[in-house]
Design a protein around this motif. Structure first.
Motif, short mmCIF file in Angstrom:
data_model
loop_
_atom_site.label_atom_id
_atom_site.label_comp_id
_atom_site.label_asym_id
_atom_site.label_seq_id
_atom_site.Cartn_x
_atom_site.Cartn_y
_atom_site.Cartn_z
N ASP A 195 56.64 82.25 50.80
CA ASP A 195 55.49 81.80 50.23
C ASP A 195 54.71 82.69 50.95
N ASP A 196 54.71 82.83 52.29
CA ASP A 196 53.48 83.50 52.95
C ASP A 196 53.40 85.20 52.38
N ARG A 199 51.46 85.44 49.27
CA ARG A 199 50.26 85.31 49.53
C ARG A 199 49.41 86.46 49.78
N HIS A 200 50.26 87.38 50.38
CA HIS A 200 49.61 88.65 51.08
C HIS A 200 49.79 89.56 50.06
N ARG A 202 49.98 90.44 46.27
CA ARG A 202 49.44 89.54 45.02
C ARG A 202 50.38 90.22 43.99
#
Length: 210
Positions: A195-196, A199-200, A202
């Motif tokens: 998930d992290d 987010r970085h 895209r």
């Protein structure tokens, strides 16, 4: 590949077919030998069947049309160029296709060097200690293998001499989009840190587009 191509072409007097097979055999020997030395674990994963017990049922379903499109599309390209002769492609374009094919395979090799967990099916490889990969092409898009595969299919169409074969590329992109949804769900629920990472980074498949 040879059986599909020459059966669809209806003749063995098909220079595009021989050119494609020659390029693929050479690339397979070179990169297969390299992978045996640098990452035999990944090579074993890549040689496993496209349907396995640990993959989600949805992935077992989507892999069928993907494989049918890739190999059926190959037959369509051969039939277009050699049997029906709908396409008339200059030899220079076919050789340019060899360059595109080589570039696509080199890119896919880069993906596999960056990610030792690039299995052919959607699954979490707990036995191999799978972790999130953020380097190399994975710093640009989350699913670079599929990105390279689109150019591989386009290169195949050029080498086989089929303009109409390029129609298969956007269809494959659509199928990859569906599979990416399945893969993302699996990775988000089963792989710590994904998930992290999402987010970085895209973009899923094509930079600046999706």
């Amino acid at each position: 590949m040879g059986a599909i191509i020459f059966a669809a072409a209806g003749t063995i007097d098909y220079s595009g077919g021989w050119l494609y097979l020659g390029v693929m055999v050479a690339l397979s020997i070179v990169f297969g030998t390299i992978m045996m030395r640098v990452d035999p674990g990944l090579l074993r994963e890549r040689l496993k069947p496209p349907v396995q017990k640990d993959q989600p049922f949805a992935d077992k379903l989507i892999i069928i049309p993907i494989l049918l499109l890739i190999f059926g599309g190959m037959g369509f390209m051969a039939a277009d160029a050699a049997r029906w002769r709908w396409s008339s492609m200059p030899l220079s374009a076919q050789w340019a296709g060899c360059g595109l094919l080589l570039a696509a395979v080199l890119f896919i090799y880069w993906v596999m060097r960056a990610n030792s967990f690039a299995a052919p099916v959607v699954k979490i490889q707990k036995d191999r200690g799978q972790a999130v990969i953020t380097t190399g092409p994975y710093a640009i898009v989350r699913h670079p293998m599929y990105f390279g595969a689109l150019f591989y299919l386009a290169g195949t169409s050029f080498v086989l001499g089929s303009w109409w074969g390029l129609v298969t590329v956007p269809i494959l992109a659509l199928l990859f989009g569906i599979r990416i949804g399945i893969e993302e769900k699996t990775l988000r629920t089963g792989l710590e840190g994904y998930d992290d990472y999402a987010r970085h980074v895209r973009w899923r498949l094509i930079p600046l587009i999706w």
